[in-house]
Design a protein around this motif. Structure first.
Motif, PDB file in Angstrom:
ATOM      1  N   ARG B 128      -4.769   5.833  -9.007  1.00  0.00           N
ATOM      2  CA  ARG B 128      -4.319   4.716  -8.172  1.00  0.00           C
ATOM      3  C   ARG B 128      -4.724   3.416  -8.846  1.00  0.00           C
ATOM      4  NH1 ARG B 128      -4.701   7.021  -2.017  1.00  0.00           N
ATOM      5  NH2 ARG B 128      -4.621   9.215  -2.646  1.00  0.00           N
ATOM      6  N   GLU B 174       4.477  -2.398  -6.622  1.00  0.00           N
ATOM      7  CA  GLU B 174       3.860  -1.288  -5.902  1.00  0.00           C
ATOM      8  C   GLU B 174       4.832  -0.120  -5.850  1.00  0.00           C
ATOM      9  OE1 GLU B 174       2.385  -2.619  -2.067  1.00  0.00           O
ATOM     10  OE2 GLU B 174       1.993  -4.571  -2.968  1.00  0.00           O
ATOM     11  N   LEU B 199      -0.976   0.263  -5.797  1.00  0.00           N
ATOM     12  CA  LEU B 199      -1.276  -0.225  -4.453  1.00  0.00           C
ATOM     13  C   LEU B 199      -1.392  -1.745  -4.454  1.00  0.00           C
ATOM     14  CD1 LEU B 199      -4.151   2.315  -3.737  1.00  0.00           C
ATOM     15  CD2 LEU B 199      -1.862   2.390  -2.726  1.00  0.00           C
ATOM     16  N   GLN B 203      -5.057  -2.689  -0.281  1.00  0.00           N
ATOM     17  CA  GLN B 203      -5.037  -1.225  -0.169  1.00  0.00           C
ATOM     18  C   GLN B 203      -5.945  -0.586  -1.210  1.00  0.00           C
ATOM     19  OE1 GLN B 203      -0.814  -0.777  -0.695  1.00  0.00           O
ATOM     20  NE2 GLN B 203      -0.528   0.024   1.376  1.00  0.00           N
ATOM     21  N   TYR B 204      -5.884  -1.129  -2.418  1.00  0.00           N
ATOM     22  CA  TYR B 204      -6.677  -0.547  -3.507  1.00  0.00           C
ATOM     23  C   TYR B 204      -8.164  -0.679  -3.207  1.00  0.00           C
ATOM     24  CZ  TYR B 204      -8.852   0.232  -8.016  1.00  0.00           C
ATOM     25  OH  TYR B 204      -9.665   0.703  -9.011  1.00  0.00           O
TER      26      TYR B 204
END
Ligand SMILES: [Cu+2]
Lengths: 487, 234
Positions: B128, B174, B199, B203-204
């Motif tokens: 991610r 994203e 992300l 969010q990350y």
């Protein structure tokens, strides 16, 4: 032709034909799996893979393409060229027989032994060799237990030795020819001469690399393995292999370039245009072939300066290549060209070579190679040259060679139909591969369906498979036509 | 080409379009010239028309063809050189990648961005990345050669055992995509695949903090680490 040489040549050609048939059949299995992943293969499937409902098992897939590549290069094209040199060369240099026909006889024995060892390896415990035709360690050493990989090493070594012996005969036949006039040496002879020179220079490097692999497998060394032990480095093998592996492409195609030049000139009933420029271009390719291997390692962390150097040298190969094509066009310019079988094969070969050569440009560029390296684009590119162009060139040579063997070649209409069906089939197989590579499809992937981003590309896989079936059928049809009218 | 999720992939794509276009144009030029010459030669053979002498300018045409290629080669080489990515910016997010038959392990330095501290995070086949930030990847292999290939992020690095391969990229959009192994590494090579998610920064950070806390708590409780969470060498 001397009956002994005739027998050696016929047997070597038959062995090459056997290898090509096996390699071709394997490619159909690979094509089927790529376009219908996991589905049973019609007809052959239940015989080959009874335990998997007739579908290619995942574990067998790498073994299939390893065998395909190994057989096609070392036991089909290589022996075919060795035999064709034996048949064509003596008259080209004004001799009755080659200088040392015993070398070609020994080569035949080694090719046969090698093929037998390779096939024996398929039944070895722990399975058939499954590391690709480049046999990269440690996959081919520590991670390939069992006799299969060792038999593969010995098989390829046999083919390399056989090729060396044949090349020594080629060199001696040309250089030792009485009354040899270099200025009148036909381009076909130049092609064989340069190819034999490259063989003599680079096959020993392959043999050395194979010996080191053998040592890692059986003598307890860790030359190419063991990241925990200092000294071993798998990347060294990559250098050794590609120092041979890149010239190998030119070893196989130089005789084809020469044969195409001569066949077109003969059909046009005039000497090849710009003959000396073509010889110079062949010499330039021979020289460059040893200086460009690094483009196989552009994504392996070469220093940027080295990568730029290999990129530029690789691109320079396009200069002599352009000279060949310019010479072929000039030879036909203003000429009169009647129906002629070798010329048809040669023209088809030129079409495939133009496409195959030019698609090397995006691969040579360091920047675009970041995307295209190890993709289906690479496979399409080198098959256009090494499979399609060379196959057509071999047929151009074979058509004349059959006459010297006292066998009848198929009629001109059959040959023309075969040449263009082969060219069309090859375009149908390999252009979709280029497209797949541009879509990011990696090569050597058993089941491309696992990747979401590859789903839209499945149709291209199927186009390639249908075309491969056409390509294979065209070869069978030629064989049937030849067999029925051979005497 | 597949969609491009990266900020720098357009360099590759632009040069790819130029070189493919040139390849197609040159092939068309050669093949049309060949077709024309062959067509006329066949006509002459059918009508028994006399042959024309080869034009005296043949050598010049050859020279021009070679020269055209020399110019194209050098131009493309220069363009490739200009499009090179160079070293990653110093503030790039560092991720260590460990390849092995047949999985990808990713190690992040955790919220403090220092490797070797208690908040380090490892994941299995799950990469991610925050959008917009440069990411430097260092790739090593535990066994055989593997190839890290991120087609939609236009990035690649081949990892040979005992060596460290480096590449870097900057996700610009994203989304979810995939990472493939591009170097044959054995029977399950084709399954050596990882999910890649780009992300938003919030969010990350949320994902990273949560995962870091979770892995630290499990380690403190003496629990067996989750798959992929083990220490690997420097
Ligand atoms: Cu892998």
């Amino acid at each position: 032709m001397h009956p002994d040489d005739r027998r050696t040549a016929l047997r070597t050609l038959s062995l090459a034909g056997l290898g090509a048939a096996l390699g071709g059949l394997l490619s159909l299995l690979l094509r089927w799996q790529l376009s219908f992943p996991g589905r049973p293969i019609p007809l052959l499937g239940p015989l080959l893979f009874p335990d998997h409902r007739g579908a290619v098992p995942a574990a067998s897939y790498p073994a299939l393409f390893t065998l395909h590549g190994t057989v096609m290069i070392f036991f089909a094209v290589t022996p075919a060229l060795s035999a064709l040199a034996l048949i064509r060369l003596p008259p080209l240099v004004g001799r009755e027989r080659p200088a040392h026909p015993a070398l070609h006889r020994a080569a035949l024995g080694l090719f046969a032994l090698g093929l037998a060892l390779l096939l024996a390896g398929l039944h070895a415990r722990f399975g058939a060799p499954a590391f690709g035709w480049t046999a990269a360690p440690p996959l081919s050493t520590a991670r390939s237990p069992g006799a299969g990989a060792t038999l593969w090493l010995l098989a390829v070594a046999c083919s390399a030795l056989a090729t060396l012996l044949g090349s020594f005969d080629v060199l001696a036949t040309i250089v030792g020819a009485p009354k040899l006039a270099w200025s009148r040496l036909p381009l076909s002879a130049w092609g064989h001469l340069f190819a034999a020179t490259l063989n003599a220079l680079f096959l020993p490097i392959l043999l050395g690399a194979l010996a080191l692999l053998f040592s890692d497998r059986h003598l307890g060394t860790a030359l190419f393995t063991a990241p925990s032990q200092p000294g071993g480095d798998a990347l060294v093998y990559q250098h050794l292999f590609w120092i041979f592996g890149h010239p190998e492409v030119y070893i196989l195609i130089l005789p084809v370039w020469g044969a195409v030049s001569d066949a077109l000139a003969r059909a046009a009933d005039r000497p090849p245009a710009l003959r000396r420029a073509v010889v110079a271009a062949m010499a330039a390719v021979t020289l460059l072939s040893g200086l460009v291997y690094g483009h196989h390692l552009l994504t392996a962390g070469l220093s940027p300066l080295l990568a730029q150097g290999f990129m530029t040298l690789t691109l320079l190969i396009s200069l002599p290549s352009a000279a060949f094509v310019a010479s072929w066009i000039a030879t036909l310019h203003g000429a009169s060209l009647g129906p002629d079988a070798p010329a048809s094969y040669s023209l088809a070969a030129v079409v495939l070579f133009v496409l195959g050569g030019l698609t090397g440009i995006p691969l040579a560029l360091v920047t675009t190679d970041r995307f295209l390296h190890d993709s289906a684009f690479v496979v399409g590119h080198f098959h256009l040259v090494m499979a399609a162009t060379i196959l057509l060139g071999l047929f151009a040579m074979l058509h004349e060679a059959l006459g010297r063997l006292g066998l009848r070649a198929p009629s001109i209409p059959v040959a023309r139909l075969h040449a263009w069906a082969t060219a069309l089939g090859a375009l149908g197989v390999f252009i979709p591969m280029l497209r797949l590579g541009l879509g990011g499809a990696p090569r050597r992937l058993y089941d491309p369906d696992l990747y979401r981003y590859l789903h839209p590309l499945l149709a291209w896989q199927r186009v390639a498979t249908v075309a491969a079936a056409l390509l294979f059928t065209a070869q069978l049809a030629w064989l049937v036509a030849w067999w029925r009218g051979r005497r | 080409m597949p969609p491009d999720l990266s900020a720098d992939g357009h360099r590759i794509d632009a040069l790819l379009r130029v070189s493919i276009g040139l390849t197609a144009a040159l092939a068309a030029a050669f093949l049309l010239a060949l077709a024309w010459v062959v067509h006329r030669a066949r006509q002459r053979a059918r009508t028994a028309a006399p042959e024309a002498a080869a034009p005296p300018a043949v050598a010049v045409a050859l020279g021009v063809a070679v020269l055209v290629f020399a110019v194209i080669d050098l131009t493309l080489a220069a363009r490739s050189h200009r499009a090179a990515l160079g070293p990653p910016p110093p503030d790039a997010l560092r991720v260590e990648v460990l390849a092995q038959q047949w999985a990808w392990r990713f190690r992040y330095a955790g919220p403090d961005e220092v490797f070797g501290t208690a908040d380090d995070v490892t994941t299995l086949n799950d990469l991610r990345l925050p959008v917009g930030r440069a990411v430097a990847l260092e790739v090593r292999s535990l066994d055989v050669a593997h190839g890290l290939f991120l087609p939609l992020l236009r990035s690649r690095a081949d990892a040979y055992p005992g060596r460290t391969a480096r590449t870097w990229l900057r996700p610009a959009r994203e989304g979810r995509t995939e990472l493939a192994c591009s170097v044959l590494c054995g029977a399950a090579h084709y399954q050596m695949r990882a999910e890649v998610t780009v992300l938003s920064n919030e969010q990350y950070t949320h994902w990273m903090n949560g995962l870091s806390d979770d892995q630290r708590r499990r380690a403190a409780a003496g629990e067996a680490p989750p798959p992929g969470a083990w220490a690997w060498g420097p």
